[in-house]
Design an enzyme around this catalytic site. Structure first.
Site, PDB file in Angstrom:
ATOM      1  CE  LYS A 202      -3.322   2.401   3.289  1.00 39.44           C
ATOM      2  NZ  LYS A 202      -3.832   2.536   4.266  1.00 39.44           N
TER       3      LYS A 202
HETATM    4  C1  R5P Z   1      -3.809   5.449   8.366  1.00 41.84           C
HETATM    5  O1  R5P Z   1      -4.234   5.237   9.286  1.00 41.84           O
HETATM    6  C2  R5P Z   1      -4.276   4.529   7.892  1.00 41.84           C
HETATM    7  O2  R5P Z   1      -3.218   3.755   6.599  1.00 41.84           O
HETATM    8  C3  R5P Z   1      -5.220   4.127   6.419  1.00 41.84           C
HETATM    9  O3  R5P Z   1      -5.754   2.565   6.185  1.00 41.84           O
HETATM   10  C4  R5P Z   1      -5.288   4.950   5.447  1.00 41.84           C
HETATM   11  O4  R5P Z   1      -3.783   5.503   5.420  1.00 41.84           O
HETATM   12  C5  R5P Z   1      -6.135   5.336   3.844  1.00 41.84           C
HETATM   13  O5  R5P Z   1      -6.547   5.928   4.793  1.00 41.84           O
HETATM   14  P1  R5P Z   1      -6.459   6.976   3.254  1.00 41.84           P
HETATM   15  O6  R5P Z   1      -7.610   7.068   2.374  1.00 41.84           O
HETATM   16  O7  R5P Z   1      -7.545   8.522   4.854  1.00 41.84           O
HETATM   17  O8  R5P Z   1      -5.248   7.873   3.259  1.00 41.84           O
END
Ligand code: R5P
Length: 291
Positions: A202
């Site tokens: 990710k």
């Molecule tokens: C953050 O704390 C997490 O890893 C989230 O799952 C990740 O950042 C994805 O969320 P967003 O689309 O809000 O960045």
């Protein structure tokens, strides 16, 4: 004498036997075992080869951030539109219905919050992920930051355990404080995750994202980041998908949208059906106006 290479290549040695050459539909996953592939196929839609993960694990570092104050009211109504749910064990056990039957990407690293020093994390016990029936185990890795060595160690340990129990692992690239958020950095961070055993990576979309994807041997999903206007968030998804992302792991741009249910459906249209940002935005408006 037939050898395995001939058989894999579909050589039937003139015997008239149909030898089917099969490959798994996700990048780099051919040599994974059955359990790993089974879990991955619950997360990634087989037709599109992509996923919409709904991320709502933010509370483990941010507390009740905007849009996540009431998971039961704000997130549970969105579950039906997601392919996979990304959350912590605390929220999973207390708020997510156990019969929602969605694969879980379980956040299995934790340690510090926004109030102290981010990214100083350790791993949960593997048994906890097994009890939660996780389809993916996600751990943060801070490449280029103070906690690089300890978080890479977390990932390698997780990949060992994931391999033992056939549970895919997801390396979540946290951006080191002084790192440029460019393709060179994200390519390095993603590649380090894959080299150390991540089944999925990710990371973030950036200009030149194709280079990040091309240099990473496993599927990449992108985080959405801070809230953007809906059309811009759909452009972000579109660009990432068209440049090779295998999906999104998106939170704030969904649950902080003026209409989260419409937004996640529009995101799914862009991810799975190749809708353009404009078509996705029209879908968002249509669903929103249906009330
Ligand atoms: C953050 O704390 C997490 O890893 C989230 O799952 C990740 O950042 C994805 O969320 P967003 O689309 O809000 O960045």
């Amino acid at each position: 004498m037939a050898d395995m290479d001939d058989i894999r290549e579909g050589n039937d040695f003139g015997l008239g036997i149909e030898v089917e050459k099969k490959s798994f539909y996700l990048k780099g996953m051919d040599n994974m075992d059955w359990g790993m592939k089974d879990r991955l196929s619950r997360v990634f839609n087989k037709k599109s080869g992509r996923t919409v993960m709904l991320a709502f694990d933010h509370g483990y570092i941010m507390g009740p951030t905007s849009g996540l104050e009431r998971i039961d009211l704000n997130i549970n109504p969105l579950i039906e539109y997601a392919d996979c749910l990304m959350c912590t064990r605390g929220i999973l056990r207390t708020v997510v219905p156990a019969d929602s039957n969605k694969p879980i990407s379980l956040r299995v690293s934790a340690g510090s919050t926004i109030l102290t020093e981010l990214n100083n994390e350790v791993l949960y016990d593997i048994e906890e992920a097994i009890r939660c029936n996780a389809s993916v185990m996600a751990a943060m890795v801070e490449i280029g930051g103070k906690h690089e060595a300890s978080t890479v160690k977390n990932l390698t340990r997780l990949a060992d355990l994931g391999a033992k129990y056939s549970i895919p692992t997801m390396g979540v690239t946290a951006v080191g404080k002084d790192m440029a958020r460019d393709a060179r950095y994200f390519a390095l961070a993603s590649r380090v995750c894959a080299e150390n055993g991540s089944t999925i990576v990710k990371t973030y979309f950036t200009e030149g994202f194709e280079k990040v994807v091309n240099a990473c041997p496993v599927p990449i999903v992108i985080a959405g980041g801070k809230k953007l206007p809906e059309l811009e968030a759909l452009e972000l998804c579109y660009n990432a998908i068209q440049q090779g992302a295998a999906g999104v792991d998106m939170g704030r741009n969904v649950f902080q949208s003026e209409n989260p249910a419409a937004m996640i459906q529009a995101v799914a249209g862009v991810v799975h059906d190749n809708l353009t940002p404009k078509e996705g935005f029209d879908l968002f408006e249509t669903i929103k106006n249906q009330g």
